[in-house]
Design an enzyme around this catalytic site. Structure first.
Site, mmCIF file in Angstrom:
data_model
loop_
_atom_site.group_PDB
_atom_site.id
_atom_site.type_symbol
_atom_site.label_atom_id
_atom_site.label_comp_id
_atom_site.label_asym_id
_atom_site.label_seq_id
_atom_site.Cartn_x
_atom_site.Cartn_y
_atom_site.Cartn_z
ATOM 1 N N CYS A 1 -2.133 -0.782 7.368
ATOM 2 C CA CYS A 1 -1.324 0.439 7.318
ATOM 3 C C CYS A 1 -1.333 1.157 8.662
ATOM 4 O O CYS A 1 -0.329 1.726 9.085
ATOM 5 C CB CYS A 1 -1.838 1.364 6.219
ATOM 6 S SG CYS A 1 -1.585 0.696 4.557
ATOM 7 N N GLU B 1 0.869 3.874 1.805
ATOM 8 C CA GLU B 1 1.341 4.295 3.132
ATOM 9 C C GLU B 1 2.544 3.466 3.576
ATOM 10 O O GLU B 1 3.515 4.004 4.122
ATOM 11 C CB GLU B 1 0.216 4.153 4.175
ATOM 12 C CG GLU B 1 -0.975 5.029 3.923
ATOM 13 C CD GLU B 1 -2.062 4.371 3.067
ATOM 14 O OE1 GLU B 1 -3.210 4.848 3.141
ATOM 15 O OE2 GLU B 1 -1.765 3.399 2.340
ATOM 16 N N HIS C 1 0.843 -1.203 0.000
ATOM 17 C CA HIS C 1 0.000 0.000 0.000
ATOM 18 C C HIS C 1 0.873 1.247 0.000
ATOM 19 O O HIS C 1 2.019 1.217 0.475
ATOM 20 C CB HIS C 1 -0.904 0.010 1.224
ATOM 21 C CG HIS C 1 -1.973 -1.028 1.188
ATOM 22 N ND1 HIS C 1 -3.011 -1.040 2.088
ATOM 23 C CD2 HIS C 1 -2.177 -2.091 0.370
ATOM 24 C CE1 HIS C 1 -3.805 -2.063 1.827
ATOM 25 N NE2 HIS C 1 -3.314 -2.721 0.799
ATOM 26 N N CYS D 1 -5.877 1.778 6.014
ATOM 27 C CA CYS D 1 -6.547 0.545 6.410
ATOM 28 C C CYS D 1 -5.938 0.027 7.718
ATOM 29 O O CYS D 1 -4.981 0.604 8.248
ATOM 30 C CB CYS D 1 -6.408 -0.499 5.301
ATOM 31 S SG CYS D 1 -4.734 -1.157 5.122
#
Length: 174
Positions: free
Chosen positions: A89, A58, A56, A86
């Site tokens: 993350c 992040e 992801h 999420c």
């Protein structure tokens, strides 16, 4: 806490990163880590091109920032993200010790704050202080319209489904 001019400028950069990710065949997520007005690291999703769901935006940005700064220095940093991080993350944000998180769109179904309360859970740092730093300050709703437009431009039908299902919603500006 209210968004500053720096927050708006950094979130505009995240929206551009999301567009860059789309151009590379990824989903429209963008993230960066800054200390004050200085960008330390940037990230876009790599999940599609690397066939790795953990990549992801992040997490890509956090990994780059950790290579640049010591963990203690990340406490002075802000993570910016186009969408609420999420759960996965959010755990990375907490273990990295990032002091502040700013995002545009909430994610009531998958969000690490809205759904799972990982970002603001104070018991994590009390029960596991060797692993989790204190909860970061949160600012929401920065450049939400621009981020929504990016998702709509990426896939109008997909964006319609995302909004109908309530996966992402406009966060209230703080």
């Amino acid at each position: 806490m209210n968004a500053s001019e720096t927050d708006r400028r950094m979130m505009a950069r995240c929206a551009q990163l999301a567009r860059d990710g789309v151009a590379a065949g990824e989903y429209p997520f963008g993230s960066l880590i800054a200390r004050g007005q200085t960008i330390i690291a940037e990230g876009v999703n790599h999940a599609v091109r690397e066939m790795d769901d953990s990549r992801h935006a992040e997490i890509v940005a956090i990994a780059a920032a950790r290579r640049t700064l010591a963990k203690r220095a990340l406490r002075e940093c802000t993570l910016y993200s186009t969408v609420e991080p999420c759960a996965m993350c959010s755990f990375c944000i907490r273990t990295a010790g990032i002091g502040r998180v700013v995002f545009a769109l909430r994610s009531p179904v998958m969000g690490g704050m809205s759904r799972w309360d990982i970002l603001q859970d104070q018991t994590l740092s009390r029960r596991l202080p060797c692993l989790f730093d204190k909860a970061p300050e949160i600012v929401t709703g920065v450049h939400a319209e621009e981020v929504q437009k990016g998702w709509s431009n990426w896939n109008p039908l997909g964006w319609r489904a995302i909004t109908l299902l309530g996966l992402f919603v406009k966060a209230q500006k703080q």
